[in-house]
Design a protein around this motif. Structure first.
Motif, PDB file in Angstrom:
ATOM      1  N   ALA A 142       0.863  -1.182   0.000  1.00  9.42           N
ATOM      2  CA  ALA A 142       0.000   0.000   0.000  1.00  9.42           C
ATOM      3  C   ALA A 142       0.895   1.225   0.000  1.00  9.42           C
ATOM      4  O   ALA A 142       1.878   1.279   0.756  1.00  9.42           O
ATOM      5  N   PRO A 143       0.608   2.190  -0.877  1.00  9.82           N
ATOM      6  CA  PRO A 143       1.414   3.407  -0.873  1.00  9.82           C
ATOM      7  C   PRO A 143       1.170   4.174   0.423  1.00  9.82           C
ATOM      8  O   PRO A 143       0.037   4.300   0.901  1.00  9.82           O
ATOM      9  N   ALA A 144       2.255   4.640   1.022  1.00 10.80           N
ATOM     10  CA  ALA A 144       2.120   5.443   2.231  1.00 10.80           C
ATOM     11  C   ALA A 144       1.514   6.786   1.871  1.00 10.80           C
ATOM     12  O   ALA A 144       1.954   7.445   0.922  1.00 10.80           O
ATOM     13  N   THR A 145       0.496   7.156   2.626  1.00  9.31           N
ATOM     14  CA  THR A 145      -0.201   8.410   2.326  1.00  9.31           C
ATOM     15  C   THR A 145       0.355   9.576   3.130  1.00  9.31           C
ATOM     16  O   THR A 145      -0.074  10.718   2.935  1.00  9.31           O
ATOM     17  N   GLN A 146       1.274   9.287   4.048  1.00  9.65           N
ATOM     18  CA  GLN A 146       1.911  10.334   4.827  1.00  9.65           C
ATOM     19  C   GLN A 146       3.401  10.048   4.890  1.00  9.65           C
ATOM     20  O   GLN A 146       3.832   8.895   4.768  1.00  9.65           O
ATOM     21  N   SER A 147       4.145  11.082   5.107  1.00 11.91           N
ATOM     22  CA  SER A 147       5.581  10.875   5.257  1.00 11.91           C
ATOM     23  C   SER A 147       5.855  10.215   6.607  1.00 11.91           C
ATOM     24  O   SER A 147       5.039  10.297   7.539  1.00 11.91           O
ATOM     25  N   TRP A 148       6.973   9.569   6.727  1.00  5.91           N
ATOM     26  CA  TRP A 148       7.366   8.892   7.956  1.00  5.91           C
ATOM     27  C   TRP A 148       8.875   8.995   8.117  1.00  5.91           C
ATOM     28  O   TRP A 148       9.613   9.173   7.154  1.00  5.91           O
ATOM     29  N   SER A 149       9.293   8.827   9.359  1.00  3.95           N
ATOM     30  CA  SER A 149      10.722   8.921   9.654  1.00  3.95           C
ATOM     31  C   SER A 149      11.251   7.540  10.002  1.00  3.95           C
ATOM     32  O   SER A 149      10.637   6.800  10.780  1.00  3.95           O
ATOM     33  N   GLU A 150      12.371   7.206   9.415  1.00  3.05           N
ATOM     34  CA  GLU A 150      12.978   5.903   9.686  1.00  3.05           C
ATOM     35  C   GLU A 150      13.306   5.761  11.169  1.00  3.05           C
ATOM     36  O   GLU A 150      13.184   4.675  11.749  1.00  3.05           O
ATOM     37  N   SER A 151      13.673   6.843  11.809  1.00  2.00           N
ATOM     38  CA  SER A 151      14.121   6.774  13.209  1.00  2.00           C
ATOM     39  C   SER A 151      12.985   6.875  14.220  1.00  2.00           C
ATOM     40  O   SER A 151      13.197   6.661  15.414  1.00  2.00           O
ATOM     41  N   THR A 152      11.761   7.185  13.761  1.00  4.28           N
ATOM     42  CA  THR A 152      10.650   7.319  14.714  1.00  4.28           C
ATOM     43  C   THR A 152       9.437   6.475  14.363  1.00  4.28           C
ATOM     44  O   THR A 152       8.480   6.398  15.148  1.00  4.28           O
ATOM     45  N   ALA A 153       9.426   5.872  13.184  1.00  2.33           N
ATOM     46  CA  ALA A 153       8.247   5.116  12.759  1.00  2.33           C
ATOM     47  C   ALA A 153       8.003   3.926  13.681  1.00  2.33           C
ATOM     48  O   ALA A 153       8.936   3.173  14.009  1.00  2.33           O
ATOM     49  N   ASP A 154       6.767   3.749  14.118  1.00  2.13           N
ATOM     50  CA  ASP A 154       6.368   2.570  14.881  1.00  2.13           C
ATOM     51  C   ASP A 154       4.933   2.232  14.504  1.00  2.13           C
ATOM     52  O   ASP A 154       4.308   2.907  13.686  1.00  2.13           O
ATOM     53  N   TRP A 155       4.436   1.186  15.134  1.00  2.00           N
ATOM     54  CA  TRP A 155       3.078   0.737  14.767  1.00  2.00           C
ATOM     55  C   TRP A 155       2.051   1.822  15.086  1.00  2.00           C
ATOM     56  O   TRP A 155       1.110   2.050  14.329  1.00  2.00           O
ATOM     57  N   ASN A 156       2.249   2.494  16.155  1.00  3.41           N
ATOM     58  CA  ASN A 156       1.257   3.485  16.562  1.00  3.41           C
ATOM     59  C   ASN A 156       1.131   4.629  15.561  1.00  3.41           C
ATOM     60  O   ASN A 156       0.030   5.085  15.262  1.00  3.41           O
ATOM     61  N   ASN A 157       2.255   5.099  15.019  1.00  5.69           N
ATOM     62  CA  ASN A 157       2.168   6.267  14.140  1.00  5.69           C
ATOM     63  C   ASN A 157       2.230   5.937  12.656  1.00  5.69           C
ATOM     64  O   ASN A 157       2.049   6.816  11.816  1.00  5.69           O
TER      65      ASN A 157
END
Length: 559
Positions: A142-157
């Protein structure tokens, strides 16, 4: 030595959930194959051989290899833990991690906007599968619809930022490179869809405990990458037919020109072929040439007087096709025949030594460049009078009496077309400068012992004289040879007759032989026919029947 899983940084240890992660890591050997936790005593592993590149049926274009810009995975069992910095990307369901999903992003800025994506493969290295001998697993993305950070991404966000899922492909359980078709998604990104990367989803059925462990970009030497074949030239060529003159000969060169186009920042792929069509007198368009040439000889495909339209379009090496023009781009009218030449009539007889002959050309839209004129005398060979001359008249001077002049001509137009000479004279006249007298040939021209009259035969002659004069007298000359070839009588005047006398009996006084005659006339101006010594009529006198003719041939004269 490098561990398969890296311990999270010490900041996590301050979290109340750090103990759960440490516990999961301590319990992992119980559920993961031993190879997942084995240490490599010889250092970093050598990168395995990569898979074969894009298949040959992908359109020819540019191919780029894009290594992952960032990657990590998230875990539903550890929803507030970030796993960046680890050398693995996990997908599926296992142990206390529960559902695990990789996030991965590639930088596509090197691919020009709106390029045509011919093929795109997501390539990842599979370290191992859970269970070890598991069957194929279906992966979705699924294409990510929001940007994310490699160092902060987790299941919650990050678990909820995925858009609509699509099938990515299947992966087995054998370690090695695996590739997944990502053509459609890359095309959407290149066309302007926001690129925040992908979320990959596997079989998350808890009771099955299936997972796939891929290598991340931190592993070194076997980072995930995107192999993209694209063509940024998405614009068709712009071409046109070069103008033709209003009028053309039957064979002429038609040419065309133009150039390929490409979006800004993209190099045009170049024109592959030009496609040229023509039609005659507004009829159906005819496919003429599909060629790499920019000109060609149109070689007498259209009749004289017809108009020919041309149009063309091109395609380029990227497969872009220029729209076919609705109508003609250039037109010309065929003039493949020079106009016919017509002479002004000449009198049957011309009574001066100098006379003028005139001619003109028929209608032509392109004009006459010149004339080729020929003449003949007394039916002889054709001789050149004028060549390529713009003159439409010529004066013959110092003509001799009794010369019969014939004339013929052809025109050359301004396009270079040359007409054909007629097979014979178009006009002719005979020059008469003094009286003309002619003996009438004898029929039959032999006297034998059985002839009705054996002592004489009748001479006949005719004459003419220039206008304004009359014939005063005729002079009759004769000559005699015997049958042995001896001249018995040389040319001599026999008698002079009045201008109204045209016949007289000739007595046979010199015996058997060949009697030849020539006539001359004198008019009221004192002009006299020249005596040539050339026989105009001949009689064979054979009263002893020395000659035995088998047949009599008719006499043919050109006079």
């Amino acid at each position: 030595m490098q561990q398969r899983f890296h311990l999270p940084n010490l900041v996590w240890l301050r979290s109340c959930r750090a103990g759960a992660l440490i516990l999961a890591l301590l319990l992992a050997p119980l559920v993961l194959p031993a190879q997942a936790w084995a240490q490599d005593d010889v250092g970093q592993p050598t990168a395995p051989a990569e898979p074969v590149e894009l298949s040959s049926d992908v359109a020819v274009g540019q191919t780029v290899k894009l290594t992952a810009l960032k990657d990590t995975f998230i875990s539903s069992g550890q929803p507030d833990v970030n796993f960046s910095g680890l050398s693995n990307l996990d997908v599926g369901w296992y142990a206390n991690f529960n559902a695990v999903r990789p996030l991965i992003k590639f930088n596509l800025d090197s691919i020009p906007r709106n390029s045509k994506i011919s093929g795109a493969q997501l390539v990842m290295y599979l370290d191992f599968a859970l269970p070890a001998n598991d069957g194929s697993m279906q992966l979705n993305a699924a294409p990510a619809t929001q940007s994310w950070s490699e160092s902060t991404a987790d299941w919650n966000n990050a678990a909820g930022i995925g858009g609509s899922q699509f099938q990515l492909g299947t992966v087995g359980s054998q370690p090695g490179w695996a590739s997944f078709d990502l053509t459609n998604q890359v095309q959407q990104w290149v066309n302007g869809q926001s690129n925040s990367g992908l979320i990959i989803i596997g079989d998350e059925t808890p009771s099955l405990g299936r997972a796939r462990i891929f290598r991340s970009r931190e592993y070194g030497g076997s980072a995930p990458y995107l192999l993209v074949n694209y063509e940024c030239d998405t614009l068709a060529p712009v071409t046109t037919m070069n103008p033709l003159p209003t009028y053309s000969t039957g064979a002429f060169t038609s040419s065309w020109s133009g150039s390929d186009r490409a979006p800004s920042g993209c190099k045009p792929s170049g024109i592959r072929k030009w496609h040229v069509e023509y039609r005659i007198n507004g009829g159906a368009w005819v496919d003429w040439k599909s060629t790499t040439d920019t000109s060609y000889l149109f070689n007498n495909f259209a009749p004289n007087g017809s108009f020919v339209d041309f149009r063309e379009y091109a395609d380029d090496n990227a497969g872009n096709i220029e729209p076919k023009p609705n109508g003609p781009q250039t037109t010309t009218t065929i003039v493949s025949q020079a106009p016919a030449v017509t002479f002004n009539p000449l009198p049957t007889f011309t009574y001066t030594a100098n006379f003028t002959v005139n001619w003109s050309a028929g209608a032509t839209p392109v004009g006459v460049a010149g004339y080729d004129v020929q003449y003949q005398v007394n039916g002889g060979p054709w001789l050149e009078l004028l060549s390529g001359s713009p003159l439409i008249s010529y004066t013959i001077t110092n003509a001799q009496s009794e010369q019969a002049f014939g004339f013929r001509a052809r025109a050359r137009d301004t396009l270079g077309n040359a007409g054909q000479f007629p097979p014979g004279a178009q006009v002719q006249t005979t020059v008469v400068l003094y009286p003309i007298a002619k003996m009438t040939p004898f029929t039959p021209n032999i006297i034998t012992s059985t002839s009705l009259v054996t002592t004489s035969f009748t001479l006949n002659w005719t004459g003419s004289t220039p206008p304004g004069t009359t014939i005063n007298s005729y002079e009759i000359y004769y000559r005699v040879f015997d049958f042995q070839g001896t001249q018995v009588q040389p040319w001599t005047l026999w008698q002079t007759f009045g201008g109204t006398v045209n016949s007289a009996p000739f007595p046979i006084d010199l015996g058997n032989g060949i009697y030849a005659f020539e006539a001359a006339a004198t008019n009221t101006q004192g002009q006299t026919t020249p005596v040539t010594g050339i026989p105009e009529a001949t009689m064979l006198v054979d009263r002893d029947d020395t000659i035995q003719p088998k047949t009599y041939m008719s006499y043919i004269s050109s006079q």
